[in-house]
Write a protein that holds these residues in place. Structure first.
Motif, PDB file in Angstrom:
ATOM      1  N   ARG A 175      18.286  18.630  12.477  1.00 15.30           N
ATOM      2  CA  ARG A 175      18.731  20.032  12.375  1.00 15.30           C
ATOM      3  C   ARG A 175      18.522  20.760  13.699  1.00 15.30           C
ATOM      4  N   GLN A 221      21.257  19.591  15.962  1.00 20.38           N
ATOM      5  CA  GLN A 221      22.540  20.144  15.535  1.00 20.38           C
ATOM      6  C   GLN A 221      22.643  21.625  15.906  1.00 20.38           C
ATOM      7  N   ARG A 222      21.565  22.357  15.699  1.00 22.20           N
ATOM      8  CA  ARG A 222      21.552  23.781  16.034  1.00 22.20           C
ATOM      9  C   ARG A 222      21.712  23.958  17.544  1.00 22.20           C
TER      10      ARG A 222
END
Length: 173
Positions: free
Chosen positions: A40, A43-44
């Protein structure tokens, strides 16, 4: 770091230091959470980089386009292609629309390269006599700095040098 990340880190270190063994289910669950958090985060980070990669050039193009558009308008309005000027004696000029302009000494008339096609706009400094050909579709506009004179066809005098900054319309019979 978030609380659950701190908790997992604490559990991991405790287990490592004590050389304890975890059951496979707990170990697998901890690793999945850690990998999910890392994924995450990446991805962020990737999302923000993608947004920045799109927005930075977009704002740059808008900024330069706006600046370029203003410069092109300034070029159209402020850079004439023909300058008629007198030094010590009066001179008479005939324009492309058959208007006749007599410039007094030390006067200047500036014409746009498209004079007479769509518009008949001129910039003027000094003192001059204008005999303008009649054309109802294209008014003749003299920009004398502090004031403008707009006519369809007549004779008039513009004195931009005087303190009154005046123009006089002459009767044509």
């Amino acid at each position: 770091m978030k609380d659950h990340q701190k908790h997992f880190e604490k559990v991991w270190k405790t287990v490592s230091e004590e050389k304890q063994k975890m059951d496979a289910a707990t170990d697998s669950r901890i690793w999945r959470r850690i990998e999910g958090t890392i994924r995450r985060y990446h991805q962020r980070k990737y999302s923000w980089m993608t947004v920045a990669a799109i927005l930075v050039p977009l704002f740059g193009m808008l900024f330069f386009y706006k600046d370029f558009d203003l410069k092109s308008k300034e070029t159209k309005n402020t850079f004439p292609t023909l300058v008629l000027q007198t030094n010590e004696v009066s001179k008479t000029f005939r324009l492309s629309d058959n208007s006749v302009i007599t410039l007094e000494p030390c006067s200047k008339l500036s014409l746009d390269k498209n004079f007479g096609k769509k518009y008949r706009n001129v910039k003027f400094q000094g003192k001059g006599f204008f005999s303008i050909e009649k054309d109802k579709s294209k008014p003749f506009i003299v920009d004398a700095g502090d004031f403008k004179v707009e006519v369809l066809g007549t004779k008039f005098l513009v004195d931009e040098k005087s303190e009154e900054k005046k123009y006089n319309c002459l009767r044509v019979k």
